[in-house]
Design an enzyme around this catalytic site. Structure first.
Site, short mmCIF file in Angstrom:
data_model
loop_
_atom_site.label_atom_id
_atom_site.label_comp_id
_atom_site.label_asym_id
_atom_site.label_seq_id
_atom_site.Cartn_x
_atom_site.Cartn_y
_atom_site.Cartn_z
N GLY A 67 0.80 -1.17 0.06
CA GLY A 67 0.05 0.07 0.00
C GLY A 67 0.91 1.19 -0.16
N GLY A 68 0.30 2.73 0.12
CA GLY A 68 0.92 3.67 0.51
C GLY A 68 0.54 4.61 -0.72
N THR A 98 4.72 -1.41 -5.17
CA THR A 98 5.22 -0.12 -5.84
C THR A 98 6.31 0.56 -5.12
OG1 THR A 98 2.76 0.21 -6.14
CG2 THR A 98 4.14 1.90 -6.68
N LYS A 154 11.34 -9.40 -8.69
CA LYS A 154 9.88 -8.92 -9.35
C LYS A 154 10.03 -7.74 -10.17
CE LYS A 154 5.70 -6.77 -7.79
NZ LYS A 154 4.80 -6.54 -6.60
N HIS A 193 4.47 -8.39 -12.34
CA HIS A 193 3.13 -7.74 -11.99
C HIS A 193 2.58 -7.09 -13.36
CE1 HIS A 193 0.45 -4.58 -10.04
NE2 HIS A 193 0.75 -3.94 -11.37
N ARG A 225 -6.92 -9.80 -14.34
CA ARG A 225 -7.18 -8.47 -14.07
C ARG A 225 -8.58 -8.09 -14.81
NH1 ARG A 225 -4.77 -4.51 -10.96
NH2 ARG A 225 -2.82 -5.59 -11.15
#
Length: 380
Positions: A67-68, A98, A154, A193, A225
């Site tokens: 998050g963030g 992220t 990643k 991702h 997605r």
């Protein structure tokens, strides 16, 4: 110490029928039609009426939080051991999202070691969204070679938060994870991702078809997605790639239905995995879709979507359970995980006939009994 499990209906994941399982020193010692009790056995567990599968593997969890994107106060906290055990997860792979600045890969490594000390098996991917890697050592290859917990790297594509990497830039990362894996005895994967941009997985298909890079080192996630992204990802699977369907967020339809659709399109169940994206930061919305706060992405939905595959999708247990056991084990090249056979790690999930989780054993230690957590993290 040896523990004997009697009268289990074993899915290994193939259906073996009623078997006795002997475990010791964290390993499966024997799987036989009948194993007689012996004074040397420290415990005998009667699994009559129980379905026993390998422990579940979740290859995408934000174990130190994520998050963030709505500011510092929207950052999620670290995950606790019982959150994973309560849904049958005995093996987890942690990663950054992220944020590769306020979140550290060194902290990620420490958390993976912590979860391992507390009783389950925990691994990690190095780096984060950006094509410019953030690593523990000086580069990705060295992380693969010298950091025991690192299984791959990643990176993000087709997302406005990504670095918009080219095929050649991704190939450099792939070379580092695969060569590093070769030297260290790991497989080495680039865990990718996927966002919702129209570029979808074009660059991954380019890498496989134009540059002829071995597809088994490329591991895309969040493939369902959108419907358009999923359809293109099925082409990747048809070429022999493994594709990962997110259960906790990033979905256009219920994940179990994505699996059923893939099967209808001729994709083998052996090319599909579930992961939760658990503990990621999500917006909490009211009935008018207005953001009113924040919440953590759930970690239990791999298990729930497995149940849905069986109960709603009428998929046999031995097929459905592959997406959270043997398939992610194959993707990660964890040779002692995802199976119930002699020599494998003693990671087991017990369920009743309604597929309700009752007991969990991780590395030979009982963590859940009768639906109750009996081993918690040190700070729970």
């Amino acid at each position: 110490m040896l523990t004997l499990i009697k009268n289990a209906d074993v899915y290994a994941p193939q259906h073996l029928g009623t078997k006795d399982i002997l475990i010791g020193a964290g390993k499966i010692v024997a799987v036989e039609d009948q194993i007689d009790t012996h004074p040397a056995f420290s415990e005998v567990i009667d699994a009559s009426g129980k379905i026993v599968t390998p422990g579940f593997i979740d290859q995408h969890v934000h174990i130190i939080g994520a998050g963030g994107k709505y500011g510092y106060a929207s950052m999620t906290p670290e995950i606790m051991l019982s959150e994973l055990v309560s849904c049958g997860t005995t093996t987890v792979v942690g990663l950054l999202g992220t944020d590769g600045t306020a979140r550290s890969v060194k902290t990620l490594y420490a958390k993976a070691k912590s979860l391992t000390d507390e009783g389950i098996s925990a691994y990690m991917y190095t780096s984060y969204f950006s094509i410019d890697p953030v690593t523990i050592t000086s580069n990705i290859q060295d992380d693969m070679i010298f950091i025991d917990k690192v299984l791959g790297c990643k990176v993000a594509i087709s997302d406005e938060r990504s670095s918009y990497p080219t095929a050649r830039e991704l190939l450099k990362h792939l070379r580092e994870v695969s060569v590093g894996g070769m030297i260290s005895g790991k497989k080495g994967i680039l865990h990718i991702h996927l966002g919702r941009m129209s570029s979808q997985i074009d660059v991954l298909l380019e890498i496989v078809e134009k540059y002829e890079y071995p597809i088994e080192h490329i591991s895309p996630t969040h493939v369902a997605r959108t419907k358009e992204l999923f359809d293109q990802s099925l082409k990747f699977a048809a070429l022999g790639g493994m594709i990962d369907i997110t259960t906790g967020a990033s979905q256009y339809i219920e994940p179990y239905k994505s699996v059923l659709y893939a099967l209808e399109q001729g994709i083998s169940i052996d090319q599909l995995t579930f992961s939760s994206d658990g503990n990621a930061g999500l917006a909490k919305l009211d009935e008018n879709k207005k953001m009113i706060g924040f919440r953590k992405a759930p970690v239990h939905l791999n298990y729930e979507q497995f149940r849905a595959l069986v109960k709603e999708g009428n998929l046999p247990i031995q097929e459905a359970v592959k997406v959270i056991t043997s398939n992610p084990a194959k993707n990660l090249a964890l040779k002692n995980k995802g199976k119930i056979e002699k020599g494998c790690d003693a990671d087991l999930c017990f369920m009743d006939q309604d597929l309700q989780l009752t007991d969990v054993i991780a590395n030979g230690r009982q963590m859940m009994s009768g639906g109750k957590i009996i081993v918690k993290g040190n700070f729970e």
